[in-house]
Enzyme design. Structure first.
Site, PDB file in Angstrom:
ATOM      1  N   GLY A  74      12.376 -16.179  10.519  1.00  0.00           N
ATOM      2  CA  GLY A  74      12.825 -16.815   9.284  1.00  0.00           C
ATOM      3  C   GLY A  74      14.164 -17.512   9.398  1.00  0.00           C
ATOM      4  N   LYS A  75      14.656 -17.680  10.613  1.00  0.00           N
ATOM      5  CA  LYS A  75      15.966 -18.302  10.811  1.00  0.00           C
ATOM      6  C   LYS A  75      16.070 -19.668  10.149  1.00  0.00           C
ATOM      7  CE  LYS A  75      15.843 -18.526  15.287  1.00  0.00           C
ATOM      8  NZ  LYS A  75      14.500 -17.960  15.468  1.00  0.00           N
ATOM      9  N   SER A  76      15.147 -20.539  10.497  1.00  0.00           N
ATOM     10  CA  SER A  76      15.244 -21.910  10.023  1.00  0.00           C
ATOM     11  C   SER A  76      15.039 -21.969   8.510  1.00  0.00           C
ATOM     12  CB  SER A  76      14.208 -22.800  10.708  1.00  0.00           C
ATOM     13  OG  SER A  76      14.418 -22.731  12.096  1.00  0.00           O
ATOM     14  N   ASP A  87      33.309   7.772  77.334  1.00  0.00           N
ATOM     15  CA  ASP A  87      32.713   8.767  78.243  1.00  0.00           C
ATOM     16  C   ASP A  87      31.349   8.299  78.743  1.00  0.00           C
ATOM     17  OD1 ASP A  87      32.163   9.157  75.403  1.00  0.00           O
ATOM     18  OD2 ASP A  87      30.879  10.839  76.022  1.00  0.00           O
ATOM     19  N   LYS A 134      33.170   5.856  72.735  1.00  0.00           N
ATOM     20  CA  LYS A 134      32.138   6.303  73.678  1.00  0.00           C
ATOM     21  C   LYS A 134      32.457   5.886  75.109  1.00  0.00           C
ATOM     22  CE  LYS A 134      28.656   6.340  70.042  1.00  0.00           C
ATOM     23  NZ  LYS A 134      27.258   6.271  69.641  1.00  0.00           N
ATOM     24  N   THR A 158      34.101   3.427  55.230  1.00  0.00           N
ATOM     25  CA  THR A 158      33.010   2.630  54.677  1.00  0.00           C
ATOM     26  C   THR A 158      31.954   2.350  55.722  1.00  0.00           C
ATOM     27  OG1 THR A 158      33.933   0.478  55.299  1.00  0.00           O
ATOM     28  CG2 THR A 158      34.674   1.405  53.237  1.00  0.00           C
ATOM     29  N   VAL A 218      26.291   2.188  61.761  1.00  0.00           N
ATOM     30  CA  VAL A 218      25.733   3.520  61.940  1.00  0.00           C
ATOM     31  C   VAL A 218      25.679   3.837  63.428  1.00  0.00           C
ATOM     32  CG1 VAL A 218      23.715   4.974  61.555  1.00  0.00           C
ATOM     33  CG2 VAL A 218      24.366   3.260  59.866  1.00  0.00           C
ATOM     34  N   GLY A 223      29.052   0.166  57.710  1.00  0.00           N
ATOM     35  CA  GLY A 223      29.237  -1.155  58.276  1.00  0.00           C
ATOM     36  C   GLY A 223      28.029  -2.057  58.324  1.00  0.00           C
ATOM     37  N   SER A 240      18.573 -17.560  20.558  1.00  0.00           N
ATOM     38  CA  SER A 240      19.687 -17.020  21.358  1.00  0.00           C
ATOM     39  C   SER A 240      19.536 -15.533  21.653  1.00  0.00           C
ATOM     40  CB  SER A 240      21.030 -17.324  20.684  1.00  0.00           C
ATOM     41  OG  SER A 240      21.014 -17.003  19.311  1.00  0.00           O
TER      42      SER A 240
HETATM   43  N1  LIG Z   1      29.128  10.288  74.000  1.00  0.00           N
HETATM   44  C1  LIG Z   1      29.730  10.003  72.869  1.00  0.00           C
HETATM   45  N2  LIG Z   1      29.033  10.084  71.724  1.00  0.00           N
HETATM   46  C2  LIG Z   1      29.663   9.826  70.555  1.00  0.00           C
HETATM   47  C3  LIG Z   1      31.022   9.459  70.540  1.00  0.00           C
HETATM   48  N3  LIG Z   1      31.380   9.248  69.235  1.00  0.00           N
HETATM   49  C4  LIG Z   1      30.264   9.487  68.481  1.00  0.00           C
HETATM   50  N4  LIG Z   1      29.212   9.838  69.274  1.00  0.00           N
HETATM   51  C5  LIG Z   1      27.850  10.162  68.860  1.00  0.00           C
HETATM   52  O1  LIG Z   1      27.252   9.036  68.232  1.00  0.00           O
HETATM   53  C6  LIG Z   1      26.387   9.452  67.169  1.00  0.00           C
HETATM   54  C7  LIG Z   1      26.772   8.790  65.852  1.00  0.00           C
HETATM   55  O2  LIG Z   1      28.055   9.259  65.435  1.00  0.00           O
HETATM   56  P1  LIG Z   1      28.517   9.226  63.910  1.00  0.00           P
HETATM   57  O3  LIG Z   1      29.918   9.679  63.891  1.00  0.00           O
HETATM   58  O4  LIG Z   1      27.554   9.933  63.023  1.00  0.00           O
HETATM   59  O5  LIG Z   1      28.446   7.675  63.645  1.00  0.00           O
HETATM   60  P2  LIG Z   1      28.713   6.846  62.308  1.00  0.00           P
HETATM   61  O6  LIG Z   1      27.369   6.489  61.807  1.00  0.00           O
HETATM   62  O7  LIG Z   1      29.474   5.646  62.786  1.00  0.00           O
HETATM   63  O8  LIG Z   1      29.512   7.668  61.362  1.00  0.00           O
HETATM   64  C8  LIG Z   1      26.477  10.957  67.108  1.00  0.00           C
HETATM   65  O9  LIG Z   1      25.402  11.506  67.800  1.00  0.00           O
HETATM   66  C9  LIG Z   1      27.808  11.249  67.797  1.00  0.00           C
HETATM   67  O10 LIG Z   1      27.854  12.506  68.367  1.00  0.00           O
HETATM   68  C10 LIG Z   1      31.741   9.368  71.788  1.00  0.00           C
HETATM   69  O11 LIG Z   1      32.932   9.055  71.858  1.00  0.00           O
HETATM   70  N5  LIG Z   1      31.041   9.632  72.907  1.00  0.00           N
END
Ligand SMILES: Nc1nc2c(ncn2[C@@H]2O[C@H](COP(=O)(O)OP(=O)(O)O)[C@@H](O)[C@H]2O)c(=O)[nH]1
Lengths: 316, 632
Positions: B470-472, B163, B161, B106, B28, B108, B539
């Site tokens: 009553g089985k037996s 960035d 992430k 899926t 998540v 995790g 059983s």
């Molecule tokens: N800064 C930044 N935030 C991200 C990036 N990818 C996801 N997020 C943020 O991380 C949080 C969880 O993302 P989400 O896609 O719901 O995660 P999931 O639970 O793995 O599906 C959200 O607030 C997104 O906006 C990213 O590349 N850079």
């Protein structure tokens, strides 16, 4: 042997193409699902709704059991409000392919005069479709029912299993679905329980149309553009298919070139303006338009998650 | 103008477009949903009304302060959307000019190991997501281990992430180094690992190369997915064809329908039907599109053979010169998937492998594996999401391959006979004993010969019902009558057996299963000896009675439901047991503190509240005469 050979020859002639690999894989997967159900359930049935997905479903079923006949009947749940052309197509298809087709109508609903104009779309759909389907399944004690639903149609379907378990009341419980691994399907049900089986789960709308084109599968002509009589109702073009559609005192239907993207009850199915009269034209037009197919259905719009609610109640 | 759409249609008609199935795993908040949403959005694979819905839902449920929240595109069910987490496997579809993709999305977290395994079972490639700020975590190792267990050979390590770490090259290099070291130390069987630095939120390296990470020379995620070669090196090419359905439309046609699991076949090829040793030659490969010169892995076809041999659903047709191992015992990894019941060793489950479903029991749980560390732990059961390594004993020999060679004949599911739930998924590691040449000791005087001498068709009458029903009493009277008629009989009574053969067993669930198993086996030997046997056991569980039933030929097992309401039995209380159970002195007492599952379709149903014991016994004897078990 001779008959089978002749049929095979005819089939080879008509199918002068090779499917691209991804369609071949989808086709094989669907065939495998059909055979699995036929081999492991007592009384399967195929729900036949006459639309394009049903046409593909039927074609795949015939392929799965060739040269034998389909080992199960088809069931159409008729709401009595389907387009006339759909019913004609249904009866013609059944006759040509020698199908064992059952038609079920909820007589209760008919007696009470249930219809979309008098009772609204929600009540009509519930009584004439959902309840009617349950009636038919209960009456014949089917333990597996094939449907043409695809996972790409709508968000709540993305998590639907291929074998979707239903309890005795036909209800679907999204929290309690059986895990589905590899191609190993669990076909165990107790008496009164059943599964809905979706052989087209992994197909997309584009896959369906491409397959129809390459395999030369007949579909209802309503999918192709033609001049049709229409009236504007609740933001949609509705076709005047018979005189049950209420008209304003001096209202005249307008003629427009339109086609349908999905088919259902005519008063609930919106037409789209189009000039695509052939399949290649239709495919080209689809690529340009950017809206999903359920958009033309009144039933999904009521509220977010509405499809999910309907499914829990037993809607297909 | 929509370039992608047109290219797509063009691709459909001109290209040999292939299908790649992949899995995305991340915990998540790693940004998994955002990444998939971004992939679809940037590739213009969304439709107008989907974008409109996204805009309105972003305002309602979004986490991006009204900005487009890509995660909403892929979080499917309403309940999940409101909780803001993904809790099941969702499948999504998109295609580009080059490929069609099926994505299994899926969750995790550790409590979703089963979902991840489900998604992984059909995937060719896994995208393992990492938050660049956090690096390689326990969950990364867990995801990698499960991917490996399920046989995924191609990995994308998506470092998301970027960035938030100033698009730092050294940060990325450290993470990649850590990950590769981990994979090597655990000897995970990946064939290739592509490491890509991303920002799902901003779109860097998702579709287009990032302008903020000039130091990265590799492909964007989409470019990699479109071109990666996902065929596997260790490809297994022995012909295997599990028979799904026998097609007999008329007297002239007999074909075996199924999907080629591996290898290929042509008319003229010699085959062997397994388990077993019958051989034949394929003479036609039938499809509705005409007879085919060859059928390859993945093709759904119908095979016709040059001679009539006995083939049924569940058999495997294999290349004669490359036959399948056959065994009735194997070792396997098991992932437990049921949240209601845990693994009961020795209990009989249904095992489905290929197109065959048979009874199977775990004879030994060698160890449980910690999915986080890979450590082996001692254990006596498996619970939801736990992975173990076990030995299986099967009711009958089956044809199988090791999972790492051939998923189609090495993967299986376990189904609980009582709840009908899919309780586990398994992967065969190796066979424990070759049953190829395992034949039953043939004896000259057989069951039929003994039965004839005894003037009866031997069978087992299995009396089930509450204590005091009553089985037996009824079983006793039946035996008296049969004896008087000159039949050869034996009565196996629950209490008596517990004093001798089963005195080492108590009343735990596992012991109850073993008790019934032994009684059924003894009954089987006695039936083989030509006797009419009466077994009288409470059983209570359907699955246990079914386990007994399966040991016998079709009409040899006669289930007699001795039916009296629990109230009536408690009133009778011949041994004073109900009183003691009510006083809490007997735990797990059927009807009071432990359930009784009445037979659904017993061969004989005795309502002892309406019948005297004599009338009930007469009914049973009459039924045996009606079934012509008594020949004199
Ligand atoms: N800064 C930044 N935030 C991200 C990036 N990818 C996801 N997020 C943020 O991380 C949080 C969880 O993302 P989400 O896609 O719901 O995660 P999931 O639970 O793995 O599906 C959200 O607030 C997104 O906006 C990213 O590349 N850079």
């Amino acid at each position: 042997m001779t008959m089978a050979n002749q049929q095979a020859e005819r089939a080879t002639v008509s199918a002068g193409h090779a499917l691209p690999p991804h369609l071949k894989r989808l086709e094989a997967e669907s065939i495998e699902i059909f055979r699995e159900v036929a081999a492991s359930f007592h009384k399967p049935v195929m729900l036949y709704s006459i639309g394009k997905d049903s046409s593909v479903l039927l074609h795949l079923a015939v392929k799965a059991f060739y040269p034998a006949k389909l080992p199960f009947p088809l069931l159409h749940v008729d709401t009595t409000w389907k387009f006339k052309e759909m019913i004609e197509f249904r009866d013609r298809t059944a006759k040509e392919l020698g199908l064992d087709l059952m038609v079920h109508i909820n007589q209760d609903g008919v007696d009470k005069g249930v219809g979309p104009f008098t009772h609204g779309s929600a009540v009509h759909t519930d009584i004439m479709k959902t309840q009617s389907l349950k009636q038919a399944l209960d009456r014949h004690q089917f333990d597996a029912a094939f449907g043409g639903a695809r996972r790409d149609e709508e968000k709540s379907r993305a998590k639907e299993r291929i074998f979707s378990f239903r309890n005795r009341a036909h209800a679907w419980d999204p929290k309690n679905q059986r895990p589905e691994l590899w191609n190993l399907y669990n076909s165990r049900v107790n008496k009164g329980e059943s599964v809905r089986v979706f052989p087209l789960s992994n197909w997309t709308e584009l896959d369906i149309w491409t397959y129809i084109e390459l395999e030369n599968i007949p579909v209802v002509p309503l999918y192709f553009a033609k001049e049709r009589p229409l009236v504007w109702r609740d933001g949609m073009w509705i076709m005047v298919d018979d005189d049950r559609l209420p008209m304003e005192p001096d209202e005249q239907p307008e003629m427009k070139s339109v086609r349908f993207r999905t088919l259902g009850c005519y008063p609930l199915t919106g037409a789209i303006e189009s000039t695509a009269g052939t399949l290649p034209e239709l495919l080209a037009e689809m690529a340009l338009s950017r809206s999903s197919e359920r958009q033309g259905r009144v039933i999904d719009k009521d509220q977010p998650g509405s499809m999910e609610k309907k499914k829990q109640e037993g809607y297909f | 103008m929509d370039q992608t759409g047109l290219a797509d249609i063009h691709g459909t008609y001109t290209n040999e477009k292939s299908l790649l199935r992949f899995l995305t795993c991340g915990s998540v908040d790693d940004g998994k949903s955002t990444l998939i949403g971004r992939l679809l959005y940037d590739a213009k694979l969304l439709l107008e009304d989907q974008v409109a819905a996204l805009e309105s839902e972003s305002k309602l449920h979004g986490t991006q302060g009204g900005e487009l929240d890509m995660a909403l595109l892929v979080d499917g069910l309403q309940a999940e959307r409101e909780q803001g987490i993904t809790i099941d496997v969702a499948y999504r579809y998109f295609s580009t000019a080059r490929r069609k993709f099926i994505v299994a999305d899926t969750p995790g977290h550790e409590q979703y190991t089963r979902n991840m395994a489900t998604g992984a079972s059909t995937a060719d490639l896994a995208i393992i997501l990492i938050d660049a700020r956090k690096g390689v975590l326990t969950q990364t190792r867990r995801h990698s281990r499960i991917a490996d267990l399920l046989g995924i050979r191609h990995i994308v390590l998506a470092v998301n992430k970027m960035d938030l770490v100033e698009y730092s090259e050294s940060r990325f290099d450290d993470i990649v180094h850590d990950y590769r070291t981990f994979v090597k130390s655990q000897d995970l069987g990946f064939e290739d690992i592509a490491c890509i630095p991303l920002s799902a939120l901003k779109g860097d390296n998702v579709l287009e190369p990032s302008t903020s990470m000039g130091w990265y020379r590799g492909p964007s995620l989409m470019a990699h997915l479109e071109t990666v070669d996902f065929t596997t090196e260790r490809s297994f090419d022995a012909f295997r064809f599990p028979v799904q359905w026998v097609s007999r439309p008329n007297l002239d046609f007999r074909g075996y329908a199924g999907t080629v699991a591996s290898g290929s076949i042509s008319p003229g090829d010699r085959i062997i039907v397994q388990p077993g040793s019958q051989q034949a030659t394929v003479n036609r490969i039938v499809t509705m599109d005409g007879d085919q010169p060859v059928a390859e892995s993945g093709d759904a076809v119908t095979l016709c053979l040059d001679r009539e041999i006995d083939v049924s659903r569940g058999d495997v047709i294999a290349a004669a010169e490359d036959s399948v191992p056959v065994t009735d015992q194997f070792a396997a990894h098991l992932i437990w998937m049921d949240d209601q019941a845990k693994l009961l060793p020795e209990r009989s489950y249904l095992l489905k492998l290929g197109t065959k479903t048979i009874g199977a029991a775990v004879t030994r749980l060698k160890y449980k594996e910690d999915v986080n560390s890979g450590e082996h732990l001692a254990a006596d059961t498996l619970e939801l999401n736990e992975v173990g390594f076990v030995n299986f004993n099967l009711d009958q020999p089956i044809a199988f391959d090791a999972y790492k060679d051939n998923k189609a004949l090495g993967g299986f599911i376990l189904i609980d006979r009582m709840s009908n739930q899919t309780v586990a998924a398994g992967m065969v590691a190796f066979g424990l004993r070759r049953a190829t040449n395992l034949v039953w000791q043939e004896v000259d005087v057989d069951k039929q010969a003994r039965a004839k001498q005894n003037q009866q068709k031997p069978c087992l009458l299995w009396f089930t019902g509450f204590s005091g029903s009553g089985k037996s009493t009824v079983a006793n009277l039946v035996e008296k009558r049969l004896h008087a008629m000159g039949q050869r009989t034996y009565l196996l009574d629950g209490d008596n057996v517990r004093h001798g053969l089963n005195k080492d067993l108590g009343f735990t669930d596992a012991d109850r299963v073993e008790n019934i198993r032994r009684v059924a086996e003894v009954g089987k030997l006695m039936v083989d000896a030509g006797l009419i046997v009466m077994a009288s056991f409470i059983s209570p569980f359907r699955s246990e009675r079914d386990l007994a039933r399966e040991l016998f030929e079709k009409d040899e097992f006669i289930e007699v439901f001795v039916d009296a309401s629990i109230e009536a039995c408690e009133r009778r209380d011949p041994k004073g047991l109900y009183q003691r159970a009510r006083d809490g002195k007997i735990p797990n007492f059927t009807g009071i503190s432990s359930p009784y599952e009445p037979p659904e379709t017993p061969e004989i149903h005795l309502q002892t509240e309406q019948l005297t014991p004599e009338e009930a016994a007469d009914l049973v004897v009459a039924q045996l005469q009606g079934k012509q078990r008594l020949l004199a």
